[in-house]
Design a protein around this motif. Sequence first.
Motif, PDB file in Angstrom:
ATOM      1  N   ALA A  54       0.819  -1.210   0.000  1.00 35.23           N
ATOM      2  CA  ALA A  54       0.000   0.000   0.000  1.00 35.23           C
ATOM      3  C   ALA A  54       0.855   1.263   0.000  1.00 35.23           C
ATOM      4  CB  ALA A  54      -0.929  -0.003   1.212  1.00 35.23           C
ATOM      5  N   LEU A  55       2.053   1.181   0.568  1.00 33.76           N
ATOM      6  CA  LEU A  55       2.956   2.331   0.600  1.00 33.76           C
ATOM      7  C   LEU A  55       3.714   2.506  -0.711  1.00 33.76           C
ATOM      8  CD1 LEU A  55       4.501   1.856   4.173  1.00 33.76           C
ATOM      9  CD2 LEU A  55       2.962   3.704   3.452  1.00 33.76           C
ATOM     10  N   GLY A  56       3.598   1.538  -1.617  1.00 34.46           N
ATOM     11  CA  GLY A  56       4.303   1.612  -2.882  1.00 34.46           C
ATOM     12  C   GLY A  56       5.720   1.101  -2.823  1.00 34.46           C
ATOM     13  N   SER A  57       6.051   0.333  -1.778  1.00 40.94           N
ATOM     14  CA  SER A  57       7.400  -0.234  -1.635  1.00 40.94           C
ATOM     15  C   SER A  57       7.304  -1.724  -1.350  1.00 40.94           C
ATOM     16  CB  SER A  57       8.154   0.470  -0.507  1.00 40.94           C
ATOM     17  OG  SER A  57       8.260   1.851  -0.729  1.00 40.94           O
ATOM     18  N   PRO A  58       6.729  -2.499  -2.286  1.00 43.28           N
ATOM     19  CA  PRO A  58       6.564  -3.932  -2.036  1.00 43.28           C
ATOM     20  C   PRO A  58       7.908  -4.623  -1.868  1.00 43.28           C
ATOM     21  CG  PRO A  58       6.170  -3.425  -4.341  1.00 43.28           C
ATOM     22  CD  PRO A  58       6.292  -2.117  -3.631  1.00 43.28           C
ATOM     23  N   PRO A 269      -0.040  10.108  17.377  1.00 38.31           N
ATOM     24  CA  PRO A 269      -1.104  11.111  17.245  1.00 38.31           C
ATOM     25  C   PRO A 269      -2.480  10.454  17.266  1.00 38.31           C
ATOM     26  CG  PRO A 269       0.629  11.434  15.588  1.00 38.31           C
ATOM     27  CD  PRO A 269       0.899  10.110  16.245  1.00 38.31           C
ATOM     28  N   GLU A 270      -3.445  11.175  17.735  1.00 40.07           N
ATOM     29  CA  GLU A 270      -4.812  10.668  17.802  1.00 40.07           C
ATOM     30  C   GLU A 270      -5.311  10.316  16.403  1.00 40.07           C
ATOM     31  OE1 GLU A 270      -8.044   9.373  19.913  1.00 40.07           O
ATOM     32  OE2 GLU A 270      -6.239  10.324  20.750  1.00 40.07           O
ATOM     33  N   GLY A 271      -5.944   9.143  16.293  1.00 35.84           N
ATOM     34  CA  GLY A 271      -6.520   8.719  15.030  1.00 35.84           C
ATOM     35  C   GLY A 271      -5.563   7.982  14.109  1.00 35.84           C
ATOM     36  N   THR A 272      -4.338   7.719  14.569  1.00 33.27           N
ATOM     37  CA  THR A 272      -3.375   7.000  13.732  1.00 33.27           C
ATOM     38  C   THR A 272      -3.863   5.583  13.441  1.00 33.27           C
ATOM     39  OG1 THR A 272      -1.503   8.247  14.619  1.00 33.27           O
ATOM     40  CG2 THR A 272      -1.005   6.139  13.582  1.00 33.27           C
ATOM     41  N   THR A 273      -3.770   5.172  12.208  1.00 31.52           N
ATOM     42  CA  THR A 273      -4.156   3.817  11.836  1.00 31.52           C
ATOM     43  C   THR A 273      -3.254   3.319  10.710  1.00 31.52           C
ATOM     44  OG1 THR A 273      -5.953   2.402  11.016  1.00 31.52           O
ATOM     45  CG2 THR A 273      -5.879   4.647  10.197  1.00 31.52           C
ATOM     46  N   PHE A 274      -3.040   2.004  10.692  1.00 33.43           N
ATOM     47  CA  PHE A 274      -2.246   1.368   9.637  1.00 33.43           C
ATOM     48  C   PHE A 274      -3.127   0.504   8.743  1.00 33.43           C
ATOM     49  CE2 PHE A 274       0.459   1.840  13.442  1.00 33.43           C
ATOM     50  CZ  PHE A 274       1.386   2.750  12.930  1.00 33.43           C
ATOM     51  N   ARG A 278      -6.671   2.710   3.834  1.00 32.39           N
ATOM     52  CA  ARG A 278      -6.560   4.165   3.889  1.00 32.39           C
ATOM     53  C   ARG A 278      -5.681   4.665   2.740  1.00 32.39           C
ATOM     54  NH1 ARG A 278     -10.490   5.994   6.427  1.00 32.39           N
ATOM     55  NH2 ARG A 278      -9.359   7.949   6.747  1.00 32.39           N
ATOM     56  N   PRO A 279      -5.783   5.948   2.373  1.00 31.88           N
ATOM     57  CA  PRO A 279      -4.959   6.492   1.289  1.00 31.88           C
ATOM     58  C   PRO A 279      -3.465   6.356   1.592  1.00 31.88           C
ATOM     59  CG  PRO A 279      -6.749   7.998   1.838  1.00 31.88           C
ATOM     60  CD  PRO A 279      -6.754   6.943   2.888  1.00 31.88           C
ATOM     61  N   ALA A 280      -2.658   6.235   0.537  1.00 29.16           N
ATOM     62  CA  ALA A 280      -1.220   6.026   0.705  1.00 29.16           C
ATOM     63  C   ALA A 280      -0.568   7.156   1.493  1.00 29.16           C
ATOM     64  CB  ALA A 280      -0.562   5.881  -0.665  1.00 29.16           C
ATOM     65  N   GLU A 282      -1.873   9.056   3.783  1.00 28.04           N
ATOM     66  CA  GLU A 282      -2.225   8.923   5.206  1.00 28.04           C
ATOM     67  C   GLU A 282      -1.454   7.779   5.851  1.00 28.04           C
ATOM     68  OE1 GLU A 282      -6.173   7.822   7.871  1.00 28.04           O
ATOM     69  OE2 GLU A 282      -6.428   8.874   5.949  1.00 28.04           O
ATOM     70  N   LEU A 283      -1.296   6.684   5.128  1.00 24.54           N
ATOM     71  CA  LEU A 283      -0.530   5.554   5.645  1.00 24.54           C
ATOM     72  C   LEU A 283       0.937   5.924   5.837  1.00 24.54           C
ATOM     73  CD1 LEU A 283      -1.804   2.380   3.739  1.00 24.54           C
ATOM     74  CD2 LEU A 283      -1.921   2.836   6.194  1.00 24.54           C
ATOM     75  N   THR A 284       1.481   6.657   4.880  1.00 22.68           N
ATOM     76  CA  THR A 284       2.883   7.083   4.995  1.00 22.68           C
ATOM     77  C   THR A 284       3.083   7.936   6.231  1.00 22.68           C
ATOM     78  OG1 THR A 284       3.166   7.024   2.591  1.00 22.68           O
ATOM     79  CG2 THR A 284       4.736   8.343   3.850  1.00 22.68           C
ATOM     80  N   GLU A 285       2.165   8.857   6.461  1.00 31.04           N
ATOM     81  CA  GLU A 285       2.248   9.719   7.645  1.00 31.04           C
ATOM     82  C   GLU A 285       2.160   8.882   8.929  1.00 31.04           C
ATOM     83  OE1 GLU A 285      -0.071  13.563   9.660  1.00 31.04           O
ATOM     84  OE2 GLU A 285      -0.661  12.807   7.679  1.00 31.04           O
TER      85      GLU A 285
END
Length: 377
Positions: A54-58, A269-274, A278-280, A282-285
Amino acid sequence: MTALRQRLAELRGPAVPAKALDARALAALAANPGCRRRALLDGAGVDKSALAQALGSPSGFGQSQFAFVRGNAFEAKVKADGGAELLRLVHAHLGGGPEPTTGAPDGDPAAVRTPDLAAAGPEGRAARTALALREASGTRAWTLLDHPMLALDVAGSPAFLEPDAVVVHPDGHWTVVEIKSFPMIDGAADAAKVGSAARQAAVYALALQQVAGHLDPAPPVHHRVLLVCPKDFSNQPTAAVMDVRKQLSVTKRQLGRLTRIEDIADALPEGTTFDVERPAAELTEAVESVPAAYAPECLAACELAFHCRERARGDGEVTALGRSVRGELGALTAVEDVLAAARGTAGDPDDPAVAALRRAAGLRAEALAAAGGDTAC
């Protein structure tokens, strides 16, 4: 514990099942205890392969399907006929009682017991395994536990581990058995593969020690593990003993150094999810909000290694050059700082690392000048 499990479920995504933390992952985690990112993702049961995709680094990390099928077929052969061949190898290399005989009557020390370990969920299977081990310790006969489930506390979160087999000897000793499909040629196997198997076995032995510690008296857990592999180029099983005392000590120490998973989770941070849905961006962050400790060794042990390597290189971290280099450079943690120290434009000249860099830069300049080359760093 319930609150922590709920928090970890939120991190991986409420509808995403947890990925089991196996001995291979635990051994890799113990080898890099400073990586909070891996500790949290593994503790939360996040599928790092899916996350890397999902991060673009398989990553190509993992066992091939062919190797998986071959390994299962070899293990089935080793355990056929009630584990007769497996127990023969255990007795031949480790002793611990009379030669095991499948079909011998109860009460005979040579008799072999194979208790049913089926139960609901990993917690139920771990409890059933602990009960079977307790019962086996009082029988003074051979007991073969096929794929038992062991629980191990890792940074405040339970990990459930499934060794290939555990054997209880008539003399009371408990032995971990590792079954691998790589060949043992002329009595020796590939050193790197044996080392990896020893580190995994040490994790199982540590979990087994925790189970034994709840019994009075505590049964001895063998620090000598039996490694079973195909002999030469055939499919016939052979075995060798691995002494895992060193790996056991290192694993115990390194796992003890891990920051508690709940402490890492509380710092996010509040609301962090893996959640990989989720969009790439948001996942990267989310991933970058957890500190990592990348080293080239991660490429052979972690699905996120390509992502972490790219970030480490982009940020100019010296860890991308390897742990040994990082250790030699002391307080210099960025490549730019290293180059500046070598040029003499930064750094304390009394620092041994800075002095060594300047001396190396001077020698390089002399060599290039003599060869008519470019002396710029």
